[in-house]
Design a protein around this motif. Structure first.
Motif, short mmCIF file in Angstrom:
data_model
loop_
_atom_site.label_atom_id
_atom_site.label_comp_id
_atom_site.label_asym_id
_atom_site.label_seq_id
_atom_site.Cartn_x
_atom_site.Cartn_y
_atom_site.Cartn_z
N GLY A 1 4.92 6.51 -7.22
CA GLY A 1 3.79 6.02 -6.44
C GLY A 1 4.02 4.64 -5.87
O GLY A 1 4.48 3.73 -6.58
N ARG A 2 3.70 4.49 -4.59
CA ARG A 2 3.79 3.22 -3.91
C ARG A 2 2.56 3.05 -3.03
O ARG A 2 1.79 3.98 -2.82
CB ARG A 2 5.06 3.14 -3.05
CG ARG A 2 6.36 3.23 -3.84
CD ARG A 2 7.56 3.22 -2.90
NE ARG A 2 8.83 3.18 -3.62
CZ ARG A 2 9.49 4.25 -4.03
NH1 ARG A 2 8.99 5.46 -3.80
NH2 ARG A 2 10.64 4.14 -4.66
N TYR A 3 2.39 1.86 -2.50
CA TYR A 3 1.25 1.57 -1.63
C TYR A 3 1.19 2.58 -0.49
O TYR A 3 2.18 2.84 0.20
CB TYR A 3 1.38 0.15 -1.06
CG TYR A 3 0.37 -0.16 0.01
CD1 TYR A 3 -0.95 -0.45 -0.31
CD2 TYR A 3 0.75 -0.15 1.36
CE1 TYR A 3 -1.88 -0.72 0.68
CE2 TYR A 3 -0.17 -0.43 2.35
CZ TYR A 3 -1.49 -0.71 2.01
OH TYR A 3 -2.40 -0.97 2.99
N GLY A 4 0.00 3.18 -0.31
CA GLY A 4 -0.20 4.13 0.76
C GLY A 4 0.34 5.52 0.49
O GLY A 4 0.27 6.39 1.37
N GLU A 5 0.88 5.76 -0.71
CA GLU A 5 1.46 7.06 -1.04
C GLU A 5 0.83 7.57 -2.33
O GLU A 5 1.37 7.38 -3.42
CB GLU A 5 2.98 6.95 -1.19
CG GLU A 5 3.69 6.46 0.06
CD GLU A 5 5.18 6.30 -0.17
OE1 GLU A 5 5.67 6.69 -1.24
OE2 GLU A 5 5.85 5.77 0.74
N GLU A 6 -0.31 8.23 -2.22
CA GLU A 6 -1.00 8.73 -3.40
C GLU A 6 -0.98 10.24 -3.52
O GLU A 6 -1.47 10.79 -4.51
CB GLU A 6 -2.46 8.25 -3.40
CG GLU A 6 -2.62 6.75 -3.59
CD GLU A 6 -4.05 6.35 -3.89
OE1 GLU A 6 -4.91 7.25 -3.97
OE2 GLU A 6 -4.31 5.15 -4.04
N GLU A 7 -0.41 10.92 -2.53
CA GLU A 7 -0.50 12.38 -2.55
C GLU A 7 0.20 12.98 -3.77
O GLU A 7 -0.29 13.95 -4.36
CB GLU A 7 0.08 12.99 -1.26
CG GLU A 7 1.53 12.65 -0.95
CD GLU A 7 1.69 11.34 -0.19
OE1 GLU A 7 2.81 11.09 0.29
OE2 GLU A 7 0.70 10.59 -0.07
N ASP A 8 1.33 12.39 -4.19
CA ASP A 8 2.03 12.94 -5.35
C ASP A 8 1.22 12.77 -6.63
O ASP A 8 1.34 13.58 -7.55
CB ASP A 8 3.40 12.28 -5.51
CG ASP A 8 4.41 12.78 -4.49
OD1 ASP A 8 4.27 13.94 -4.05
OD2 ASP A 8 5.33 12.03 -4.14
N LEU A 9 0.41 11.73 -6.70
CA LEU A 9 -0.37 11.50 -7.91
C LEU A 9 -1.43 12.56 -8.13
O LEU A 9 -1.96 12.70 -9.24
CB LEU A 9 -1.02 10.11 -7.86
CG LEU A 9 -0.17 8.94 -8.39
CD1 LEU A 9 1.10 8.79 -7.57
CD2 LEU A 9 -0.96 7.65 -8.39
#
Length: 477
Positions: free
Chosen positions: A367-375
């Motif tokens: 997880g990184r800023y702006g990337e929450e889909e995997d969570l």
């Protein structure tokens, strides 16, 4: 005169993370009567202890910077001195360009000073190395009052060094975009170098030379036997022992200044206080301060956060005997992997290895800023994604005997360019009202020592204000 000379001064601390607990601990030492209110069922915020297959593990932050004294001093003050433990190894690698490579020595948050070590590491291509070398020939750059760290470093050394070194190191702290993050707020030492040196590499070399002289001061990082998550529990115990009241599952609905005291709306009742410390993340602080300090609430609304997940896995030790030495490795997002880092906990912490010699515990972060889909994926999917990347990076083929996934939504505040100015405005708005302060990761840094220092600062200002109020205009007559 101290607050201790004026008994009965009541301070409410809103938030039971390490910043709020540190504030409560400091307030009690200053003579205040303290009530700490935590909305959730547990204390500690992003510091959380747990276990996996009987092995103690950290489910949030797992180490603290020891060169800053605040967190280590707090741990000692609450009885954890004999459990402080430096990492058994801090040697880390970086999985990039198709291989696991050594993290080059002589850098500052990925910005290289030792160009020979950088070349030997194989992290950058020949073109990338040539671009880095241009830094020492370019005229001095301009940073002004603030500048985006990634953009400035790329202008001096090229994007490759940002994408393959700065981003994974900075991402481990902020999970953010280096091309947005404020250099002045996130890495103030580098900001000073950029202002005072024509060449970044030259400035980093000087910084590292000074750091080498401080090596005798002890380890750079420190952990706690059983996990850093033990720290907030010990602080809470100390707060209670000193007479402080801690209430969990207690939601603060609002805050109102009544002219001579604060009224804290809690569930279906009100708690009166002489002073209040708001020690919660920006969204909650905005909601709490919306009525009493609308200007501060408006500034807090602009603060953004990154989310992440930690995947912790336990393996039978003989099945992972082929893992490389060291404490783990970082992964640049430019390489297209899902994980951004892996920590070999059983190598890094002696207590994790000793808890069960037959098991090897490691963890990955996603997880990184702006990337929450995997969570939003199922736990099993995140474990599978981690195993896939571990297999490609270090040849891991074993299946874990146990695993768990912990998601930290909105876990890390982002520090874009101008963040420090926003923090100053928030504090000015808050300080305009008597007996009100804010503290936490959003203001003074996301590291544990910075959060402890933020809580202590708020507490000290409150105690000073209460003492001044008690003395009156004639100096206590």
């Amino acid at each position: 005169m101290s607050a201790a000379d004026s008994p009965g001064k009541h301070v409410v601390v809103i938030g039971g993370g390490i910043s709020g607990l540190a504030a409560a601990h400091r307030l009690l030492a200053g003579g205040a009567r303290v009530t700490l209110l935590e909305a959730s069922s547990r204390l500690g915020g992003k510091l959380r202890a747990g276990e996996l297959a009987g092995v103690p593990v950290d489910l949030g932050a797992e180490s603290m910077l020891a060169r800053r004294p605040e967190a280590v001093a707090l741990a000692r003050a609450v009885g954890l001195a004999d459990r402080l433990q430096p990492p058994a190894t801090t040697t880390a690698g970086i999985f990039t360009r198709g291989g696991l490579r050594p993290l080059p020595k002589g850098h500052l948050m990925g910005v290289p000073g030792d160009l020979g070590a950088l070349a030997a590491s194989g992290v950058l291509s020949e073109e990338g190395l040539a671009r880095v070398a241009e830094d020492e020939r370019l005229p001095a750059g301009e940073v002004g009052d603030d500048v985006a760290l990634g953009a400035y470093v790329a202008s001096r050394m090229g994007r490759e060094v940002v994408d393959r070194l700065v981003e994974p190191l900075l991402g481990g702290v902020y999970a953010g975009d280096p091309y947005r993050i404020s250099m002045r707020a996130a890495v103030p030492q580098l900001f000073d170098i950029a202002r005072g040196h024509r060449s970044l590499a030259e400035g980093v070399r000087e910084f590292q030379a000074r750091a080498a002289l401080r090596q005798q001061d002890g380890p750079v990082f420190m952990g706690i036997e059983g996990g850093i998550g033990q720290l907030p529990l010990a602080v809470a115990e100390s707060v209670r022992a000193a007479g402080g009241e801690i209430l969990t599952r207690t939601v603060v609905r609002g805050l109102r200044w009544c002219g001579d005291a604060w009224e804290v709306a809690v569930d279906d009742r009100a708690v009166e206080a002489d002073a209040v410390v708001v020690a919660v993340p920006a969204p909650e602080a905005r909601r709490i301060l919306r009525e009493s300090v609308p200007a501060a609430a408006a500034e807090l609304a602009a603060v953004e956060y990154a989310s992440m997940a930690l995947v912790t896995m336990a393996f039978r030790r003989p099945e992972v005997a082929g893992l490389p030495q060291g404490s783990g490795f970082l992964v640049p997002p430019v390489d297209g992997r899902k994980i951004k880092a892996s920590t070999f906990s059983a190598r890094k912490w002696r207590w994790a290895a000793d808890a069960d010699p037959d098991l090897f515990v490691l963890r990955t972060s996603i997880g990184r800023y702006g990337e929450e889909e995997d969570l939003r994926r199922e736990d099993a999917e995140l474990v599978a994604m981690s195993l896939k990347d571990l297999g490609e990076a270090v040849g891991l083929t074993a299946a874990p005997v146990a695993s768990r996934v912990d998601r930290w939504y909105g876990g890390l505040p982002q520090y874009p360019v101008g963040h420090l100015a926003r923090v100053a405005r928030i504090r000015d708005h808050v300080a305009a009202l008597p007996g009100l302060r804010v503290c936490g990761a959003v203001y003074d840094g996301v590291g544990i020592p910075a959060c402890v220092a933020s809580g202590r600062r708020a507490a000290d200002e409150i105690v000073t204000g209460l003492a001044t109020l008690a003395e009156g205009p004639s100096g206590g007559e």
